[in-house]
Design an enzyme around this catalytic site. Sequence first.
Site, PDB file in Angstrom:
ATOM      1  N   GLY A   1      75.670  32.176  14.083  1.00 32.45           N
ATOM      2  CA  GLY A   1      75.362  30.747  14.047  1.00 32.45           C
ATOM      3  C   GLY A   1      75.412  30.174  15.457  1.00 32.45           C
ATOM      4  O   GLY A   1      75.447  30.919  16.450  1.00 32.45           O
TER       5      GLY A   1
ATOM      6  N   LYS B   1      91.201  19.240  15.654  1.00 26.94           N
ATOM      7  CA  LYS B   1      89.765  19.521  15.473  1.00 26.94           C
ATOM      8  C   LYS B   1      89.299  19.014  14.118  1.00 26.94           C
ATOM      9  O   LYS B   1      88.179  18.512  13.983  1.00 26.94           O
ATOM     10  CB  LYS B   1      89.525  21.032  15.613  1.00 26.94           C
ATOM     11  CG  LYS B   1      88.064  21.459  15.497  1.00 26.94           C
ATOM     12  CD  LYS B   1      87.237  21.027  16.687  1.00 26.94           C
ATOM     13  CE  LYS B   1      85.749  21.189  16.554  1.00 26.94           C
ATOM     14  NZ  LYS B   1      85.225  22.516  16.558  1.00 26.94           N
TER      15      LYS B   1
HETATM   16  O1  PAF Z   1      80.918  21.129  14.030  1.00 25.49           O
HETATM   17  C1  PAF Z   1      80.434  20.676  15.091  1.00 25.49           C
HETATM   18  O2  PAF Z   1      79.269  20.359  15.200  1.00 25.49           O
HETATM   19  C2  PAF Z   1      81.346  20.588  16.311  1.00 25.49           C
HETATM   20  O3  PAF Z   1      82.621  20.988  15.915  1.00 25.49           O
HETATM   21  C3  PAF Z   1      81.408  19.238  17.015  1.00 25.49           C
HETATM   22  C4  PAF Z   1      82.542  19.254  18.021  1.00 25.49           C
HETATM   23  C5  PAF Z   1      81.597  18.119  16.037  1.00 25.49           C
HETATM   24  C6  PAF Z   1      80.198  19.005  17.880  1.00 25.49           C
HETATM   25  O4  PAF Z   1      79.021  18.829  17.184  1.00 25.49           O
END
Ligand code: PAF
Length: 309
Positions: free
Chosen positions: A9, A185
């Site tokens: 991916g 995150k």
């Molecule tokens: O999932 C994603 O797309 C990424 O973790 C983030 C940091 C939101 C950037 O697009």
Amino acid sequence: MKIVVVGPGAIGSLFAAYLSKSKEEVWLLDKDKERAALLYASGISLEGVSGSWQSKVKTTASPGDIGTADLILICVKSFNTKSTIEEIKPILGPDTKLLTLQNGIGNVEIISELAGEERVLAGVTSEGATLISAGKLRHAGRGETVIGAIDGKTPVQLRQIRELFNKVGLECKMSRDIKGLLWSKLIINAGINALSAVTRLPNGKLIAYEGTRRILRDAVTEGARIAKRKRIKLIFDDPLAKVEAVCENTQDNFSSMLQDVLKKKRTEIDFINGVIVRLGQELGIDVPANRFLLDLVKTIESSYAQQTQ
Ligand code: PAF
């Protein structure tokens, strides 16, 4: 060091391409045979913040081609973690480390249960990458990658990985608090991913409109409230400011969930906003913005066949 990146991916391809700049032996494992052959032949081409460049990456669909790995980067979708770990068992040696760079909460637990907790390292990355087609990548935004071990220690392998990432141009730091890292995150993804999937806006535009700004703020605030109740220390003091900064730094990026929805694929919603909703129920904390985003994305996922485009 023999490094295997599992999952072609956006993030898997990005890390495989960068790591292939090193002197290490780097493999990309892709369960799709045809695509693996295509990637083996034509490599990965990148454009965007790191310029336009091409990377040759040894790609295979068969773990048997690789042999025992020293480090495996798990970059598959969270709902595929379990089957992936089963598939890669043949390349695990006694000292192989598994570094999950996946979004969401729950992967560390699944990998630990199936492969042994002592092997597991976790990381979060704010690199923004969009897969245009197999092997064609837009590196839409730079961001740091933070890695850590479950027990909070900083073993030699973890320091080696940090050095290697930095050497190839992937800015990397270590943390002693993986839980705080993964939750930090999670809060970023909870604010950005579902909202971008529903509105079909790139990350930067989510903070350009009053309505999306408000929903983003509410989703982030609710997630941070759950983290606080669970006594999880986020790596930033101001969650909203951080999520807005990620939107700015990855402004042209289509979040991974938006990319999934555009391809009419299953999303990681259950591992992101779904986690906040489940914990909200358990803890008796109202999380209406996350509930709303979860319901909308679930509806989108279940109605791909009926959608006009
Ligand atoms: O999932 C994603 O797309 C990424 O973790 C983030 C940091 C939101 C950037 O697009």
